[in-house]
Design a protein around this motif. Structure first.
Motif, PDB file in Angstrom:
ATOM      1  N   ASP A  12       0.870  -1.177   0.000  1.00 41.10           N
ATOM      2  CA  ASP A  12       0.000   0.000   0.000  1.00 41.10           C
ATOM      3  C   ASP A  12       0.909   1.231   0.000  1.00 41.10           C
ATOM      4  N   LEU A  21      -1.834  -1.685   9.856  1.00 43.07           N
ATOM      5  CA  LEU A  21      -2.180  -3.087   9.632  1.00 43.07           C
ATOM      6  C   LEU A  21      -1.141  -4.013  10.266  1.00 43.07           C
ATOM      7  N   ILE A  57      -1.388  -8.852   0.931  1.00 46.30           N
ATOM      8  CA  ILE A  57      -2.480  -7.936   1.254  1.00 46.30           C
ATOM      9  C   ILE A  57      -2.189  -6.653   0.498  1.00 46.30           C
ATOM     10  N   ASN A  59      -3.653  -3.037  -1.636  1.00 48.37           N
ATOM     11  CA  ASN A  59      -4.640  -2.067  -2.091  1.00 48.37           C
ATOM     12  C   ASN A  59      -4.924  -2.380  -3.560  1.00 48.37           C
ATOM     13  N   LEU A  85      -7.092  -5.010   0.226  1.00 45.84           N
ATOM     14  CA  LEU A  85      -7.158  -4.085   1.356  1.00 45.84           C
ATOM     15  C   LEU A  85      -8.011  -2.897   0.910  1.00 45.84           C
TER      16      LEU A  85
END
Length: 201
Positions: A12, A21, A57, A59, A85
Motif C-alpha cells: 500500500d 495493519l 495484502i 490495495n 485491502l
C-alpha cells in the motif's frame, strides 16, 4: 501455536495504512506471521519474486493496471493468496478476483478470522488434532446445512462466490468432511444449528 510461519506482504502506498495493519497483525495471537512492506508499486513484482510470500495484502489500486493473473504469472507465486485491502468504495467485480477482502473498518477479530481461514497452517490445532474453524467458516457451514448454494451464501455473508468456495475447501481440509450430509452431522453435534433448522438433504 504452530511453528510454521506465514509470510505476508503488505502493499500500500500509505505508510500509515501499512504501519497500522502491521500493528494489528502483530497483536493477533492465533496468527504466526512474518511481515514485510512494499511501498512502491514499481517494486511490487521484484519484491514478490524475492520474498515469495504466502499471502499478499494489497490495495487493489496499488498495482496500477497489473492484473492479479499477470502478477501470478510474472512472480511465479501461483499459490499465493491475494487479499484486497479496501480503504475506499470499490467496484464489487474488482474485489471478486481476490481470495478475501479486508476493510480498514474491520475489527481485529474480523481480520483475524479472514486471514486465519486463508493460512490455516498457522491456526492453533484443536485437542483432537484437527484445526479450529474460524467464525466465518462456521457461518458458512450453517449456510450449507440450511441448503444455501455458494452464490446464496456469498450474497448472505457479503463475500464473493470464489471466497465461499475457498472457505469450503479449507473446511473440508480441516474437518476431513466432504459432503453436505457430513457437515450437517458435524453442525448438529457441535451445536452450530438446531435440528429444526436443517434442510432435508
Amino acid at each position: 501455536m504452530s511453528n510454521l510461519r506465514t509470510k505476508i506482504a503488505i502493499a500500500d502506498p500509505s505508510l500509515i495504512v501499512r504501519s497500522g495493519l502491521i500493528a494489528v497483525l502483530k497483536r493477533l495471537p492465533v496468527l504466526n506471521v512474518n511481515l514485510f512492506e512494499i511501498a512502491d508499486p514499481s517494486h511490487l513484482t521484484v519484491e514478490l519474486c524475492k520474498w515469495k510470500p504466502d499471502m499478499l495484502i494489497v490495495n487493489p489500486l496499488f498495482p496500477y493496471g497489473l492484473s492479479l493473473q499477470n502478477l501470478k504469472n510474472e512472480t511465479g507465486c501461483k499459490d499465493m493468496k491475494y487479499v484486497a485491502l479496501q480503504n475506499t468504495l470499490m467496484d464489487p467485480s474488482v474485489l471478486k478476483a481476490y481470495d478475501e477482502t479486508i476493510s480498514i473498518y474491520d475489527t481485529a477479530e474480523q481480520i483475524r478470522d479472514k486471514l486465519a481461514s486463508l493460512c490455516s497452517s498457522t491456526l492453533e490445532p484443536a485437542e483432537n488434532g484437527k484445526q479450529e474453524l474460524s467464525l466465518r467458516e462456521k457461518e458458512i457451514i450453517v449456510c450449507v446445512v440450511k441448503g444455501m448454494t455458494n452464490k446464496q451464501t456469498a450474497e448472505y455473508l457479503c463475500l464473493s462466490t470464489h471466497t465461499v468456495i475457498t472457505h469450503r475447501r479449507n473446511i473440508a481440509n480441516k474437518l476431513k468432511i466432504h459432503s453436505p450430509a457430513g457437515l450437517t452431522i458435524y453442525a448438529i453435534v457441535n451445536k452450530l444449528v438446531e435440528l429444526n433448522e436443517v434442510k432435508d438433504l
